[in-house]
Design an enzyme around this catalytic site. Structure first.
Site, mmCIF file in Angstrom:
data_model
loop_
_atom_site.group_PDB
_atom_site.id
_atom_site.type_symbol
_atom_site.label_atom_id
_atom_site.label_comp_id
_atom_site.label_asym_id
_atom_site.label_seq_id
_atom_site.Cartn_x
_atom_site.Cartn_y
_atom_site.Cartn_z
ATOM 1 N N GLU A 108 93.647 78.337 44.924
ATOM 2 C CA GLU A 108 92.721 79.414 44.621
ATOM 3 C C GLU A 108 92.143 79.933 45.952
ATOM 4 O OE1 GLU A 108 88.239 79.580 42.607
ATOM 5 O OE2 GLU A 108 89.235 77.674 42.963
ATOM 6 N N ASP B 226 87.645 63.177 54.580
ATOM 7 C CA ASP B 226 87.793 63.849 55.887
ATOM 8 C C ASP B 226 86.691 64.897 56.024
ATOM 9 O OD1 ASP B 226 88.805 64.590 58.336
ATOM 10 O OD2 ASP B 226 90.586 65.588 57.555
HETATM 11 P P1 ADP Z 1 94.364 72.707 57.858
HETATM 12 O O1 ADP Z 1 94.960 71.786 56.825
HETATM 13 O O2 ADP Z 1 95.393 73.378 58.685
HETATM 14 O O3 ADP Z 1 93.266 72.056 58.671
HETATM 15 P P2 ADP Z 1 92.353 73.964 56.142
HETATM 16 O O4 ADP Z 1 92.622 73.533 54.743
HETATM 17 O O5 ADP Z 1 91.234 73.285 56.856
HETATM 18 O O6 ADP Z 1 93.693 73.912 57.023
HETATM 19 O O7 ADP Z 1 92.111 75.542 56.112
HETATM 20 C C1 ADP Z 1 92.022 76.305 57.301
HETATM 21 C C2 ADP Z 1 90.914 77.358 57.171
HETATM 22 O O8 ADP Z 1 91.211 78.251 56.110
HETATM 23 C C3 ADP Z 1 89.568 76.738 56.791
HETATM 24 O O9 ADP Z 1 88.806 76.414 57.900
HETATM 25 C C4 ADP Z 1 88.918 77.802 55.947
HETATM 26 O O10 ADP Z 1 88.215 78.707 56.775
HETATM 27 C C5 ADP Z 1 90.070 78.545 55.324
HETATM 28 N N1 ADP Z 1 90.314 78.075 53.928
HETATM 29 C C6 ADP Z 1 90.638 76.836 53.518
HETATM 30 N N2 ADP Z 1 90.828 76.784 52.193
HETATM 31 C C7 ADP Z 1 90.634 78.052 51.738
HETATM 32 C C8 ADP Z 1 90.699 78.668 50.443
HETATM 33 N N3 ADP Z 1 91.037 77.966 49.351
HETATM 34 N N4 ADP Z 1 90.428 79.985 50.357
HETATM 35 C C9 ADP Z 1 90.118 80.702 51.457
HETATM 36 N N5 ADP Z 1 90.051 80.189 52.700
HETATM 37 C C10 ADP Z 1 90.303 78.877 52.856
#
Ligand code: ADP
Length: 293
Positions: free
Chosen positions: A94, A198
């Site tokens: 989502e 985490d």
């Molecule tokens: P990684 O696994 O590469 O560390 P993340 O899951 O932390 O990636 O996501 C990277 C960035 O994307 C986050 O810091 C956030 O700003 C954005 N983000 C993460 N999940 C979502 C989401 N479901 N919808 C919109 N933006 C998201």
């Protein structure tokens, strides 16, 4: 099938509604993977991609998000689907419209995290292994917390550190700590609580309604102090957050010492991922812990 056509088709299948990707924009900020906002019609999804072998890690992330979502305690992005092609592994979630914190957002996060930590399982660990950053994280279920922390957390990272050429002094003191750290748990009733796993500042935010959202978890059931300790490791959580957490779920005496025990796992993981000065930081933490025993 080409990657993005495959992702679009999987999203359509998972949601039971036609979906064609009309736009794809890169979203910055991820440590490890490439991240995108994909849209079609009026719908938007967040898609992470990585190498094909990351598919299993993404499956574990989706399962972890599902586990937290089912606890109905704190908002997480709902997992939609995941998969892999010969080109890449991917995960669709989502899309969350992040907003700015309101006056009570930090308190809300503290309360929600405390509520999540009230959700318990019969044993420590989890139904599947996952990853902490890019490092495998074993979650073999175990009835005893000290044994779990020794085998599957500190011991696992110390063994990796040995293979990565860590200083002998760190490894020798680490062995002593593995033997003696249960003394730090004396008088502390540890329940297998649902953990994010985490929880640093980069994995928590606020949605457009000001409600807290956590994401990118490394879920398992463990001592709740481990989640709280990690919020203190790199900063980013304010006094309102800690006050609200403690009001909702007071901490046991001894937390200020044990938080080093729990953060040592992440510092060792940083050594194993990035090397450099993290070995010195880990050894200083082991010294402080041994001095407390
Ligand atoms: P990684 O696994 O590469 O560390 P993340 O899951 O932390 O990636 O996501 C990277 C960035 O994307 C986050 O810091 C956030 O700003 C954005 N983000 C993460 N999940 C979502 C989401 N479901 N919808 C919109 N933006 C998201």
């Amino acid at each position: 099938m080409p990657l993005w056509a495959d992702i679009g088709r999987s999203i359509a299948e998972a949601t039971g509604a036609q979906f064609h990707i009309e736009s794809r924009t890169s979203v910055g900020g991820g440590c490890i993977n490439a991240a995108f906002r994909v849209t079609g019609g009026r719908r938007a999804y967040f898609v992470k991609t990585s190498a094909p072998h990351a598919a299993d890690m993404f499956a574990a992330e989706a399962a972890g998000l599902g586990e937290i979502a089912r606890s109905q305690t704190v908002r997480v992005p709902q997992p939609v689907c995941h998969g892999s092609t010969s080109e890449a592994g991917w995960l669709a979630l989502e899309f969350i419209d992040f907003g700015s914190a309101r006056r009570d957002s930090s308190r809300a996060l503290g309360q929600s995290l405390a509520a999540m930590h009230r959700v318990t399982a019969p044993r420590f660990g989890w139904q599947r292994d996952n990853a902490i950053g890019a490092t495998p994280q074993p979650n073999t279920p175990c009835a005893d917390w000290a044994e779990f922390w020794r085998e599957h957390r500190l011991g696992f990272q110390l063994a990796l550190a040995a293979r990565n050429g860590a200083p002998r002094s760190l490894l020798a003191k680490g062995e002593r700590l593995l033997r003696d750290f249960p003394a730090l748990l004396a008088g502390c009733a540890v329940e297998p609580a649902l953990l994010h796993g985490d929880l640093w500042g980069g994995n928590a935010g606020v949605d457009s309604a000001g409600l807290p959202v956590i994401y990118d978890p490394a879920v398992y059931y463990g001592h709740r102090e481990a989640d709280l300790a990690m919020t203190e490791l790199f900063g980013g959580f304010n006094a309102d957050f800690y006050a609200a957490y403690r009001e909702a779920f007071p901490l046991d005496p001894g937390y200020p010492v044990r938080k080093q025990l729990y953060n040592l796992y992440h510092v060792l993981n940083h050594y194993n991922l990035f090397g450099g000065g993290y070995a010195r930081q880990a050894e200083a933490m082991v010294d402080r812990l041994l001095a407390e025993i």
